[in-house]
Each structure stands twice: as C-alpha cells, then as structure tokens.
Design a protein around this motif. Structure first.
Motif, PDB file in Angstrom:
ATOM      1  N   GLU A  50    -138.887   4.070 -80.469  1.00 37.13           N
ATOM      2  CA  GLU A  50    -140.303   3.765 -80.323  1.00 37.13           C
ATOM      3  C   GLU A  50    -140.409   2.286 -79.997  1.00 37.13           C
ATOM      4  O   GLU A  50    -139.582   1.468 -80.388  1.00 37.13           O
ATOM      5  N   THR A  95    -146.339   0.390 -85.803  1.00 35.92           N
ATOM      6  CA  THR A  95    -147.738   0.017 -85.661  1.00 35.92           C
ATOM      7  C   THR A  95    -148.231  -0.776 -86.861  1.00 35.92           C
ATOM      8  O   THR A  95    -149.318  -1.327 -86.832  1.00 35.92           O
ATOM      9  N   THR A  96    -147.460  -0.803 -87.935  1.00 35.49           N
ATOM     10  CA  THR A  96    -147.806  -1.614 -89.091  1.00 35.49           C
ATOM     11  C   THR A  96    -146.571  -2.355 -89.544  1.00 35.49           C
ATOM     12  O   THR A  96    -145.447  -1.941 -89.279  1.00 35.49           O
ATOM     13  N   TRP A 143    -148.264  -4.151 -83.486  1.00 34.65           N
ATOM     14  CA  TRP A 143    -149.374  -3.636 -82.696  1.00 34.65           C
ATOM     15  C   TRP A 143    -150.662  -3.605 -83.521  1.00 34.65           C
ATOM     16  O   TRP A 143    -150.639  -3.463 -84.741  1.00 34.65           O
ATOM     17  N   PRO A 162    -152.438   2.108 -84.047  1.00 32.90           N
ATOM     18  CA  PRO A 162    -151.770   3.100 -83.191  1.00 32.90           C
ATOM     19  C   PRO A 162    -152.363   3.209 -81.790  1.00 32.90           C
ATOM     20  O   PRO A 162    -151.722   3.757 -80.903  1.00 32.90           O
ATOM     21  N   ASP A 163    -153.577   2.694 -81.596  1.00 32.76           N
ATOM     22  CA  ASP A 163    -154.230   2.812 -80.293  1.00 32.76           C
ATOM     23  C   ASP A 163    -154.272   1.493 -79.531  1.00 32.76           C
ATOM     24  O   ASP A 163    -155.072   1.333 -78.602  1.00 32.76           O
ATOM     25  N   ASN A 200    -149.842  -1.590 -76.050  1.00 33.88           N
ATOM     26  CA  ASN A 200    -148.640  -0.794 -76.302  1.00 33.88           C
ATOM     27  C   ASN A 200    -148.408   0.099 -75.084  1.00 33.88           C
ATOM     28  O   ASN A 200    -149.272   0.896 -74.718  1.00 33.88           O
ATOM     29  N   ASN A 220    -149.523   3.565 -74.878  1.00 29.78           N
ATOM     30  CA  ASN A 220    -150.968   3.821 -74.836  1.00 29.78           C
ATOM     31  C   ASN A 220    -151.588   3.512 -73.479  1.00 29.78           C
ATOM     32  O   ASN A 220    -152.811   3.515 -73.346  1.00 29.78           O
TER      33      ASN A 220
END
Length: 500
Positions: A7, A11-12, A21, A24-25, A29, A32
C-alpha cells in the motif's frame, strides 16, 4: 521492479511529528486518483512502453544498408546485430540500479530525465560516422529504454488496488512490451524502403521529442513516499513545523540498496525453482521474438526472394497474435477472479495458479505448435501466407504474450512482498537471452536448415511448456516449501472488492 503489493502509506500514524495521508480519501493519494486520471496515466505509460521498445528493433530492418555504410559483412557472423546486442545487454543491467533510484527520487522527474537522455543519445545514432558510435550509444539508449519500460509496472501498482483494472493494466503493459519489440522491424522496413536508414533514428527523435511535452504535463508523481516527503518539506518550510515523512527518518545504506537490488534477485534466481524455470520460459519467448528479427529475414528472403521491406512487414503477424492474446486476457482474468470462490488456503483471495489457465494451451498449441507449423510449412512451393499464419493465427505471437503475462502475474501473486526481486531476476534472464540468442540465429539456420532450426525452437518451447503444468498441479506444495513465498504476506482484495 518494486513490490506492487505494498500500500502507498498508512492513512493514520501514531508517531508525533510524522506525516501521513489526510484520511482514507486524501485526493493526493495515488490510489484515490479519479478513474479517468488513472486510465489516462495507465494508457500513457503503456503507450510509452510500446514506442520506447521500437527503439530496440527498428534498425534490424536496415541491416543491409547499415552494413554498406560502414563496410560490415554478415557473411560469417551477424555483425549487424551488435548494436541490438549492446541495447539488450544494457537493458539487463540498467534497471537493477535505475529502478530503485527512480523510486527514491520520484518517478515523474526521473522518468523525464531518462526520457530526455534517450532522445539525446539517439541523435548520434542518426548522424553516426562509424559503426562503433552506433554500438556505444545504443548502450545508453538500451539502459534508458529498459528502465523506462520496467517502471510502468510500478506506476500501475501505485495507482491501482488489486482488481480487474490493475490486472488488465498489467496485460496491457506486457502487450506494449512485446508488440513494440515486434513493431520495430515493421516501421524500420517501411522507412528504409523509401529513404535511408538514418531516418529510422531521425523519425524516433522527432516522435519522442513531440511526446516529451505530453508526458511532462500528463505524468504525475505516483510514488507515495515521495509525495509525503514533499508535503513534509513544504510544511517545514512554510509553517516551521517539525514534521517528517517516514522515509526521511529511515537511513538506507549502500549495502542495503545492493542487497535489495542485486543480491536478493540473484539469490532468488539461483535458489528459487519457480523464478528460474519461469524466467527461462519467459526468456525463451523474449529471445525468440528477437531471433525472429533475424530468422524471418533469412527464411523469406531465401524461399520467396523477399527484400527487407517485405520481411519486415511479416513481423506484423506476431503483433496480430499478441492483440488476440490481449483480448483473450480478459477471459483469463475472469477465470482468475472466479477462483477465489474455491480457495480453501486463503478464502476470498484468487488462487495464484489460476493465472496459468490460458498460458498452458497457449504455450503448447500456440508457441510450440506454431513453431513446428512454421518450420514444416516453410517451402518455396507453399504460398508465403501459410508459414505466416503460424506467426499469427497459429498463435506464436499469442503464445508469447500469454506466457510472458502468466509469468509476470503469477510471480506478483505468489511472491507478494518479494515479487520485485523475483521479477528482477526473471527480467535479467529475459534480457540476457534476448542479447545472445539472436547471435546464433544465422549459423543455426544455415547449419540445420530452416525446418530443423525452427523445429529445435519448437522442441525447446514444448519442453518449457511443461513448466506451468507442474506449477498448476503442485503449485500449492511448492509455495509452502519456498522460504520466500512462505514469508510473503499478501492481503488480496475480496472478489467483489478492488477496482473493477
């Protein structure tokens, strides 16, 4: 190539002063990116792979003219192949060091620099006043071309999660790799038919230069760690924050880089039976494709008195077979994703061996059968279209495409986090055989004759066709015993997940 299974970044992140990031959205990224942007990048990268590969083989159709210009003779040895030899041999070594550097400094700017270098070193090939200039400058263009072509798989892995879109993108990449190689002699033969061999390189310079601004404005940075590093630097500069990307806090020594890029692929090539056998299977296909740049000229010139222009056009039959293979890959992908329903080893994930469904009949019937058909239909009393059918509709091109695609996708699935090293080892074999096999083509076809020379290739193809059969039957047990496959942790998307 790098590990496509990773990946881009978590995301955290619980570490203070560490950037990640924005949820997640996060639109920055690469996963995305919009579907339109992803396909634009995919098609651009695959198209560039196609046109860059043409640089390797286009000049093979001009062997006669180049020999006359530099007083070279192919009577006792194919000296006209040395510029292609230097191109492919450089292509075996350069990506081993070039790809890690591209991924460290970022794909976008590294790609542009290598692409510019490719254009610059094509110029002396067009104006060369001696044969040595061609051979030496081809070392640089071969290294740049191979690195640019190989990074395409990394680009696809950075923007697509596991799913049908990524799978088809990989097939499209393999098609560009093979079709570009086989299209080179077609374009080269058309050019030398109407003008001189120098225009093969002039046309490449013009086209590559015209594509430069398109690539510059259309290819975004897709390396996640590079994107986060730049974001962290921007925040430190503009907001005076003591914040760093994870890769900035990690120190990678020269020894670690060498271990990752050279030692591990070499070790896997020597100790992993799957890597070696699959590498030989794929390398035979690539090597045969390069041999055809020599053998087709010999066969059709002797049997039908064709010149380089017409023999070059015969290469289009292989491209037709590869197009058929690309279309058929959609059905292969469907079989692959359906296999997840019966996967007891890892429920919900497709079975790696299901990548081999299409390649087994394609290798036996298409590759091996096509070579035997080509061998024993090569008579002056038989119309030229009959042996040509063996290259396309009898599916030599089809068999090549399906075999190379199966090797790539199986290794990606089975080796997971070690896939980059496994593919690097297989790719090294491909380029080495592509460099050396064509040097034996002329003497092999003269000594054995057209029929038995092509039959020898057919027997080799037949023997190598059993490689996927063994993996298909015993793949599960082989993966259990492999230290690299056993250590690999690869979380597949569910059948209904991923990106369609």
């Amino acid at each position: 190539m790098r590990n496509p299974a990773m990946e881009p970044a978590p995301t955290t992140d619980s570490k203070a002063g560490s950037i990640t990031w924005d949820g997640p959205d996060d639109p920055t990224n690469p996963f995305n990116f919009s579907q339109a942007k992803k396909w634009r990048v995919t098609l651009l990268a695959c198209f560039m792979t196609f046109v860059i590969q043409i640089n390797g083989t286009a000049m093979t159709s001009a062997a006669e003219q180049i020999n006359e210009s530099f007083h070279i003779s192919d009577e006792s040895f194919p000296h006209s192949y040395w510029p292609v030899f230097s191109w492919t041999l450089s292509g075996a070594a350069a990506p081993m060091l070039g790809l890690p550097l591209m991924e460290h400094f970022g794909v976008r700017w590294s790609y542009m620099m290598l692409y510019a270098t490719l254009i610059v070193f094509t110029i002396p090939q067009a104006v060369a006043q001696n044969y040595a200039t061609l051979i030496v400058t081809r070392i640089f263009t071969g290294g740049c071309s191979a690195t640019l072509a190989n990074i395409t798989s990394g680009i696809l892995s950075d923007i697509w999660r596991d799913g049908r879109a990524k799978s088809f993108g990989t097939s499209l990449y393999i098609w560009g790799l093979l079709a570009g190689l086989n299209t080179g002699p077609i374009i080269g033969s058309a050019i030398v038919h109407y003008t001189t061999w120098r225009w093969i390189f002039y046309s490449q310079i013009a086209f590559y230069s015209a594509m430069f601004p398109i690539v510059f404005f259309s290819l975004p940075e897709v390396r996640p760690d590079v994107i986060l590093t730049r974001r962290a630097r921007h925040l430190r500069k503009t907001q005076n924050l003591n914040i760093y990307a994870e890769t900035e806090t990690q120190r990678t020594s020269l020894g670690e880089i060498l271990r990752e890029t050279i030692i591990r692929p070499t070790r896997m090539l020597c100790t992993e039976a799957v890597v070696f056998s699959f590498g030989m299977w794929s390398a035979f296909c690539i090597g045969t494709a390069y041999m055809f740049t020599q053998s087709i000229v010999q066969v059709y010139a002797d049997l039908y008195n064709w010149d380089y222009y017409l023999t070059g056009l015969v290469q289009s039959a292989l491209v037709i077979g590869e197009i058929i293979g690309l279309v058929a890959s959609l059905g292969q992908d469907e079989l692959y994703f359906r296999s997840a329903r019966t996967n007891k080893e890892q429920p919900g994930a497709p079975i790696p061996e299901s990548r081999l469904y299409l390649s087994i009949p394609a290798s036996f019937i298409g590759l091996a059968g096509g070579l035997f058909y080509f061998a024993w239909k090569s008579y002056p009393s038989i119309p030229w279209i009959v042996p040509t059918i063996a290259l396309a509709l009898a599916l030599v091109g089809f068999g090549m495409f399906c075999s190379v695609t199966a090797v790539t996708t199986y290794i990606l699935d089975a080796y997971a986090k070690y896939a980059a090293s496994a593919i690097a080892g297989a790719a090294f074999l491909e380029n080495v055989l592509a460099a050396f096999l064509p040097l034996a083509t002329q003497s092999m076809y003269r000594t054995l004759g057209f029929h038995w020379a092509s039959s020898l290739l057919g027997f080799l193809a037949l023997a190598l066709s059993f490689v996927p059969v063994v993996l298909f039957v015993f793949g599960g047990k082989i993966r259990e015993k492999s230290p690299f496959m056993g250590e690999s942790v690869y979380v597949h998307e569910e059948v209904g997940g991923g990106e369609a």
